[in-house]
Design an enzyme around this catalytic site. Structure first.
Site, PDB file in Angstrom:
ATOM      1  N   LYS A  25      -9.012  -2.486  -1.361  1.00 37.58           N
ATOM      2  CA  LYS A  25      -7.979  -3.644  -1.629  1.00 37.58           C
ATOM      3  C   LYS A  25      -9.443  -4.732  -2.061  1.00 37.58           C
ATOM      4  O   LYS A  25     -10.558  -4.603  -1.938  1.00 37.58           O
ATOM      5  CB  LYS A  25      -7.561  -3.904   0.057  1.00 37.58           C
ATOM      6  CG  LYS A  25      -6.165  -2.188  -0.009  1.00 37.58           C
ATOM      7  CD  LYS A  25      -4.885  -3.270   0.883  1.00 37.58           C
ATOM      8  CE  LYS A  25      -4.093  -1.903   1.356  1.00 37.58           C
ATOM      9  NZ  LYS A  25      -3.357  -2.390   2.543  1.00 37.58           N
ATOM     10  N   TYR A  60       4.585  -2.846  -3.721  1.00 39.58           N
ATOM     11  CA  TYR A  60       5.568  -2.772  -1.975  1.00 39.58           C
ATOM     12  C   TYR A  60       6.444  -2.735  -1.981  1.00 39.58           C
ATOM     13  O   TYR A  60       6.926  -3.236  -1.274  1.00 39.58           O
ATOM     14  CB  TYR A  60       4.681  -3.664  -1.636  1.00 39.58           C
ATOM     15  CG  TYR A  60       2.891  -3.062  -1.031  1.00 39.58           C
ATOM     16  CD1 TYR A  60       2.714  -2.067  -0.550  1.00 39.58           C
ATOM     17  CD2 TYR A  60       1.629  -3.528  -1.672  1.00 39.58           C
ATOM     18  CE1 TYR A  60       1.544  -1.855   0.219  1.00 39.58           C
ATOM     19  CE2 TYR A  60       0.621  -3.099  -1.739  1.00 39.58           C
ATOM     20  CZ  TYR A  60       0.343  -2.500  -0.197  1.00 39.58           C
ATOM     21  OH  TYR A  60      -0.821  -1.747  -0.211  1.00 39.58           O
ATOM     22  N   ASN A  82      -6.968  -4.496   5.288  1.00 39.35           N
ATOM     23  CA  ASN A  82      -7.058  -2.966   6.135  1.00 39.35           C
ATOM     24  C   ASN A  82      -7.938  -2.093   4.765  1.00 39.35           C
ATOM     25  O   ASN A  82      -7.822  -0.914   5.325  1.00 39.35           O
ATOM     26  CB  ASN A  82      -6.056  -2.724   6.688  1.00 39.35           C
ATOM     27  CG  ASN A  82      -5.094  -2.173   5.942  1.00 39.35           C
ATOM     28  OD1 ASN A  82      -5.352  -2.430   4.338  1.00 39.35           O
ATOM     29  ND2 ASN A  82      -3.718  -2.240   6.091  1.00 39.35           N
ATOM     30  N   HIS A 142      -5.347   1.487   0.590  1.00 42.42           N
ATOM     31  CA  HIS A 142      -4.457   1.777   1.143  1.00 42.42           C
ATOM     32  C   HIS A 142      -4.365   3.841   0.121  1.00 42.42           C
ATOM     33  O   HIS A 142      -4.913   4.020  -0.628  1.00 42.42           O
ATOM     34  CB  HIS A 142      -3.528   1.244  -0.286  1.00 42.42           C
ATOM     35  CG  HIS A 142      -2.208   2.344  -1.059  1.00 42.42           C
ATOM     36  ND1 HIS A 142      -0.986   1.680  -0.048  1.00 42.42           N
ATOM     37  CD2 HIS A 142      -1.740   3.319  -1.890  1.00 42.42           C
ATOM     38  CE1 HIS A 142       0.262   2.895  -0.283  1.00 42.42           C
ATOM     39  NE2 HIS A 142      -0.249   3.594  -1.664  1.00 42.42           N
ATOM     40  N   GLU A 194       3.297   6.221  -6.821  1.00 43.07           N
ATOM     41  CA  GLU A 194       2.371   4.800  -7.214  1.00 43.07           C
ATOM     42  C   GLU A 194       1.234   5.729  -8.511  1.00 43.07           C
ATOM     43  O   GLU A 194       1.040   4.859  -8.570  1.00 43.07           O
ATOM     44  CB  GLU A 194       1.469   5.836  -5.771  1.00 43.07           C
ATOM     45  CG  GLU A 194       2.675   4.531  -4.298  1.00 43.07           C
ATOM     46  CD  GLU A 194       2.174   4.843  -3.186  1.00 43.07           C
ATOM     47  OE1 GLU A 194       2.741   4.206  -2.723  1.00 43.07           O
ATOM     48  OE2 GLU A 194       1.049   4.922  -3.066  1.00 43.07           O
TER      49      GLU A 194
HETATM   50  P1  ADP Z   1      -0.086   1.860   5.965  1.00 44.71           P
HETATM   51  O1  ADP Z   1      -1.228   0.859   4.484  1.00 44.71           O
HETATM   52  O2  ADP Z   1      -1.103   2.143   6.879  1.00 44.71           O
HETATM   53  O3  ADP Z   1       0.592   2.724   4.935  1.00 44.71           O
HETATM   54  P2  ADP Z   1       2.484   0.252   5.579  1.00 44.71           P
HETATM   55  O4  ADP Z   1       3.327   1.050   4.630  1.00 44.71           O
HETATM   56  O5  ADP Z   1       3.268   0.072   7.243  1.00 44.71           O
HETATM   57  O6  ADP Z   1       1.046   0.849   6.459  1.00 44.71           O
HETATM   58  O7  ADP Z   1       2.271  -1.814   5.442  1.00 44.71           O
HETATM   59  C1  ADP Z   1       1.217  -1.448   4.348  1.00 44.71           C
HETATM   60  C2  ADP Z   1       0.511  -2.425   3.917  1.00 44.71           C
HETATM   61  O8  ADP Z   1       1.348  -3.959   4.821  1.00 44.71           O
HETATM   62  C3  ADP Z   1      -0.601  -2.502   4.976  1.00 44.71           C
HETATM   63  O9  ADP Z   1      -1.682  -1.747   4.952  1.00 44.71           O
HETATM   64  C4  ADP Z   1      -1.357  -3.531   5.233  1.00 44.71           C
HETATM   65  O10 ADP Z   1      -1.940  -4.608   4.577  1.00 44.71           O
HETATM   66  C5  ADP Z   1       0.395  -4.674   5.145  1.00 44.71           C
HETATM   67  N1  ADP Z   1       0.529  -4.830   6.639  1.00 44.71           N
HETATM   68  C6  ADP Z   1       1.244  -3.617   7.315  1.00 44.71           C
HETATM   69  N2  ADP Z   1       1.446  -4.601   8.921  1.00 44.71           N
HETATM   70  C7  ADP Z   1       1.358  -5.595   8.698  1.00 44.71           C
HETATM   71  C8  ADP Z   1       1.937  -6.342   9.796  1.00 44.71           C
HETATM   72  N3  ADP Z   1       2.248  -6.571  11.124  1.00 44.71           N
HETATM   73  N4  ADP Z   1       0.961  -7.843   9.251  1.00 44.71           N
HETATM   74  C9  ADP Z   1       0.928  -8.451   8.468  1.00 44.71           C
HETATM   75  N5  ADP Z   1       0.141  -6.768   7.303  1.00 44.71           N
HETATM   76  C10 ADP Z   1       0.803  -5.930   7.429  1.00 44.71           C
HETATM   77 MG    MG Z   2       2.246   3.048   3.122  1.00 48.15          MG
END
Ligand code: ADP
Ligand code: MG
Length: 139
Positions: free
Chosen positions: A10, A50, A113, A116, A127
């Site tokens: 990212k 997304y 974070n 992805h 994807e």
């Molecule tokens: P992952 O990436 O672990 O699969 P998700 O699919 O739930 O997590 O969410 C997609 C992305 O959205 C996350 O990697 C993060 O960058 C962002 N995200 C998830 N939850 C939150 C939140 N509560 N607040 C802000 N950003 C979030």
């Molecule tokens: Mg996810």
């Protein structure tokens, strides 16, 4: 079983010069890059990628973040690649991610974070096809 997953380094991790470290983590975990591309998402590209999250309160912020700078998009191949990569990434919130995971090392918070990874065979298929035509995937 050998399978493929879609990974994204990212914008936060690219800005922090962590591309090499993260790709080394994939390779050490038996995840071999078979396609790779550096690019900057438009907001619309991020929104399409997304779209499963479009009802979430963080959707707009997430898409703004993901289009804020260059990313590296990869197809990784290996045994149980989807699960292997999810374990290597660590929890969505880096504060909850286990030691040795990419998000523990490179993530700042639940939004920024670092990486992805696809979470199921169905999402991996969607994807991978979102970014790579079959002919651009090695092997
Ligand atoms: P992952 O990436 O672990 O699969 P998700 O699919 O739930 O997590 O969410 C997609 C992305 O959205 C996350 O990697 C993060 O960058 C962002 N995200 C998830 N939850 C939150 C939140 N509560 N607040 C802000 N950003 C979030
Ligand atoms: Mg996810």
């Amino acid at each position: 079983m050998s399978e493929r997953t879609l990974a994204i380094i990212k914008p936060d991790a690219v800005k922090n010069n962590a591309i090499g470290d993260i790709i080394a983590s994939y390779e050490k975990s038996g995840l071999t890059p078979v396609a790779m591309r550096m690019m900057q998402f438009s907001k619309a590209t991020a929104e399409g990628f997304y779209s499963v999250h479009k009802a979430r309160q963080f959707f707009d912020s997430l898409c703004t973040f993901m289009s804020s700078g260059p990313v590296v998009v990869l197809v990784l191949q290996g045994d149980n690649a989807i699960k292997t990569n999810r374990e290597l990434m660590g929890a969505t919130d880096p504060a909850k991610a286990a030691a040795g995971t990419i998000r523990k090392a490179h993530g700042a918070n639940i939004e920024f974070n670092a990486v992805h990874g696809s979470d199921s065979p169905e999402t991996a298929q969607f994807e991978i096809a979102y970014f790579f035509p079959l002919m651009e995937i090695a092997g």
